[in-house]
Structure formats: C-alpha cells, structure tokens
Enzyme design. Structure first.
Site, PDB file in Angstrom:
ATOM      1  N   GLY A  34       8.678 -39.488  70.483  1.00 48.20           N
ATOM      2  CA  GLY A  34       9.117 -40.568  69.475  1.00 48.20           C
ATOM      3  C   GLY A  34       9.374 -40.645  67.993  1.00 48.20           C
ATOM      4  N   ASN A  64      20.019 -48.454  73.468  1.00 48.35           N
ATOM      5  CA  ASN A  64      19.726 -46.957  73.468  1.00 48.35           C
ATOM      6  C   ASN A  64      20.444 -46.224  72.713  1.00 48.35           C
ATOM      7  OD1 ASN A  64      18.496 -44.815  75.191  1.00 48.35           O
ATOM      8  ND2 ASN A  64      20.590 -44.310  76.007  1.00 48.35           N
ATOM      9  N   ILE A 109      15.640 -43.408  84.916  1.00 47.89           N
ATOM     10  CA  ILE A 109      16.839 -43.848  85.355  1.00 47.89           C
ATOM     11  C   ILE A 109      16.708 -45.307  85.796  1.00 47.89           C
ATOM     12  CG2 ILE A 109      19.030 -43.720  86.664  1.00 47.89           C
ATOM     13  CD1 ILE A 109      18.971 -40.825  85.744  1.00 47.89           C
ATOM     14  N   ASN A 123      12.888 -41.262  67.060  1.00 47.64           N
ATOM     15  CA  ASN A 123      13.641 -42.263  66.889  1.00 47.64           C
ATOM     16  C   ASN A 123      12.676 -43.618  66.917  1.00 47.64           C
ATOM     17  OD1 ASN A 123      16.507 -41.854  66.954  1.00 47.64           O
ATOM     18  ND2 ASN A 123      15.771 -40.680  68.584  1.00 47.64           N
ATOM     19  N   GLU A 169      20.627 -39.644  64.108  1.00 55.78           N
ATOM     20  CA  GLU A 169      20.175 -40.736  65.261  1.00 55.78           C
ATOM     21  C   GLU A 169      19.073 -41.730  64.468  1.00 55.78           C
ATOM     22  OE1 GLU A 169      18.404 -39.253  68.583  1.00 55.78           O
ATOM     23  OE2 GLU A 169      19.850 -37.326  68.733  1.00 55.78           O
ATOM     24  N   GLU A 192      18.862 -36.109  62.791  1.00 51.67           N
ATOM     25  CA  GLU A 192      18.797 -36.802  61.508  1.00 51.67           C
ATOM     26  C   GLU A 192      19.663 -37.982  61.314  1.00 51.67           C
ATOM     27  OE1 GLU A 192      19.724 -34.036  58.347  1.00 51.67           O
ATOM     28  OE2 GLU A 192      18.029 -32.659  59.043  1.00 51.67           O
ATOM     29  N   HIS A 220      21.746 -42.194  72.003  1.00 48.95           N
ATOM     30  CA  HIS A 220      21.927 -41.047  72.835  1.00 48.95           C
ATOM     31  C   HIS A 220      22.715 -40.093  71.991  1.00 48.95           C
ATOM     32  CE1 HIS A 220      23.614 -38.709  76.498  1.00 48.95           C
ATOM     33  NE2 HIS A 220      24.638 -38.776  75.659  1.00 48.95           N
TER      34      HIS A 220
HETATM   35  C1  GRF Z   1      16.701 -38.055  71.357  1.00 49.64           C
HETATM   36  O1  GRF Z   1      17.545 -37.035  70.841  1.00 49.64           O
HETATM   37  C2  GRF Z   1      17.460 -39.491  71.824  1.00 49.64           C
HETATM   38  O2  GRF Z   1      18.865 -39.392  71.542  1.00 49.64           O
HETATM   39  C3  GRF Z   1      17.430 -38.692  73.203  1.00 49.64           C
HETATM   40  O3  GRF Z   1      16.130 -38.364  73.526  1.00 49.64           O
HETATM   41  C4  GRF Z   1      15.734 -37.894  72.359  1.00 49.64           C
HETATM   42  C5  GRF Z   1      14.282 -38.484  71.989  1.00 49.64           C
HETATM   43  O4  GRF Z   1      13.918 -38.185  70.868  1.00 49.64           O
HETATM   44  N1  GRF Z   1      17.581 -40.074  74.157  1.00 49.64           N
HETATM   45  P1  GRF Z   1      12.602 -38.736  70.250  1.00 49.64           P
HETATM   46  O5  GRF Z   1      11.485 -39.005  71.162  1.00 49.64           O
HETATM   47  O6  GRF Z   1      13.248 -39.751  69.729  1.00 49.64           O
HETATM   48  O7  GRF Z   1      12.063 -37.869  69.069  1.00 49.64           O
END
Ligand code: GRF
Length: 195
Positions: free
Chosen positions: A14, A110, A95, A16, A177, A175, A112
């Site tokens: 988590g 989302n 999914i 992000n 993201e 970073e 990615h």
């Molecule tokens: C991230 O790289 C995101 O882009 C992908 O899964 C990863 C999740 O990381 N969808 P976190 O749980 O947010 O640290």
C-alpha cells in the site's frame, strides 16, 4: 468545498495508498480517503491506513470460491456503505468481471508501473529491461473492463539507467507513481461530477 469520498482497494504493502493518504492531509486537497479495502487479510497497507485513522475492511476473495462477481458485489457493498464517490486501485491484484468497472465507469482509476499502452499486465520492469528500453515510467488511467486499457490521465517517464535490475528500476518508477497518483486523483476529484 465538498471533498470527494475515495475508496482505495489494495492487496499488499500500500505505498501508493499511503501517498494518497498523505496528499489528502492537505486542507485544499479535493478528496478524502473514506475507506481502504483489502482482498488479502493482513495486507501491510491495512495497518498503515489504520495508523492514519482511516476505516478499513477486508473482503477475502477466497471466501467466494471462484465466484468473482459475488466477490465484487461484496466489495461494492462496502464502497456504497461508506458513500464512496471515487475508487482508486492501488496494487489491487484481482482481475474484474465486466460488472464492477460497469458500476464505477468514469469514477475508478488505477496506477500501473509502465508507460501504457506499453507493458500491460505483470512484470513490467523485467520486460522493459529485456527489451532494452531506455525510457520506462508509470501511468494513472481510468479503469475499463479490459486490463490496463482505459483512458490515460497522467504519465511520468522514468529513465532506464545502465546496470538497472528490475528492483532498482521498480524503485525509481515507484517514486514517480507516488507523484502522479495524488496529482491524478486531484484532477479527477476536481472535475468529477455525479451523473
Ligand atoms: C505498484 O507498482 C502499482 O503500480 C502496481 O502494484 C504496485 C503496488 O505497490 N499496480 P503498492 O502496494 O502501492 O506499494
């Protein structure tokens, strides 16, 4: 200003989600994190959310014995129950059937770890390195029924450096993201109108 209520779906650490929580602490941020839902009991991100005083829920997909839509309906009920306006997927590793994106069309985004449409799916960093890519990156996009296929909201390019491994590249992309996800949510929460 009425802040949009956001539900974050996670499956793991988590980071992000944590970036969204931090951004939402700013008084002028147009969204608040109302709920974090994990499909994995004990996911690391749940503790982070709770430490920030955010309501959490766990909907274990394994309890639905392969009935994906029944799982999605249970997640949806949590989101509705907490009056969520916008859903953010943040490392959510399930999914969807077409049903769930259909409920949240234009209201679910989302993050990615690639410059979509390049490298949809998993192992994006290893695949970019194997191709000899010089530029990689991250994308925030709207979620549609097809995997990693919805309209792009924000992207950030990340250079691939000499000697990069999937791990070092993943760290640099992460970073990016953490910069673009809060920025994209700000955009969506500002422009978003209930239909
Ligand atoms: C991230 O790289 C995101 O882009 C992908 O899964 C990863 C999740 O990381 N969808 P976190 O749980 O947010 O640290």
């Amino acid at each position: 200003m009425s802040r949009k209520r956001v539900g974050v779906l996670i499956s793991g650490r988590g980071s992000n989600m944590a970036a969204l929580i931090e951004a939402a602490k700013a008084p002028d941020y147009p969204a608040e994190i109302a709920l974090v839902v994990s499909n994995k009991p004990g996911a690391g991100g749940l503790a982070t959310a709770e430490a920030n005083g955010i309501t959490t829920a766990t909907v274990d997909h394994r309890a639905f014995k392969g009935d994906r839509e029944a799982f999605e309906r249970a997640v949806h009920a949590e989101l509705e129950g907490h009056r969520v306006d916008i859903v953010c997927l943040a490392g959510f590793m399930r999914i969807f059937t077409p049903w769930f994106p259909g409920q949240w069309e234009g209201r679910m985004i989302n993050i990615h770890p690639s410059l979509l449409p390049a490298y949809k799916g998993l192992d994006t960093h290893a695949r970019a390195l194997a191709d000899g890519a010089k530029v990689h990156g991250a994308t925030v996009h709207f979620v549609v029924p097809d995997l990693d296929a919805g309209p792009v909201i924000l992207q950030e390019e990340v250079p691939v450096l000499e000697g990069d491994t999937p791990e070092t590249l993943a760290r640099r992309v992460l970073e990016a993201e953490h910069r673009i996800y809060p920025a994209a949510l700000r955009m969506i929460a500002t422009e978003y109108r209930l239909v």
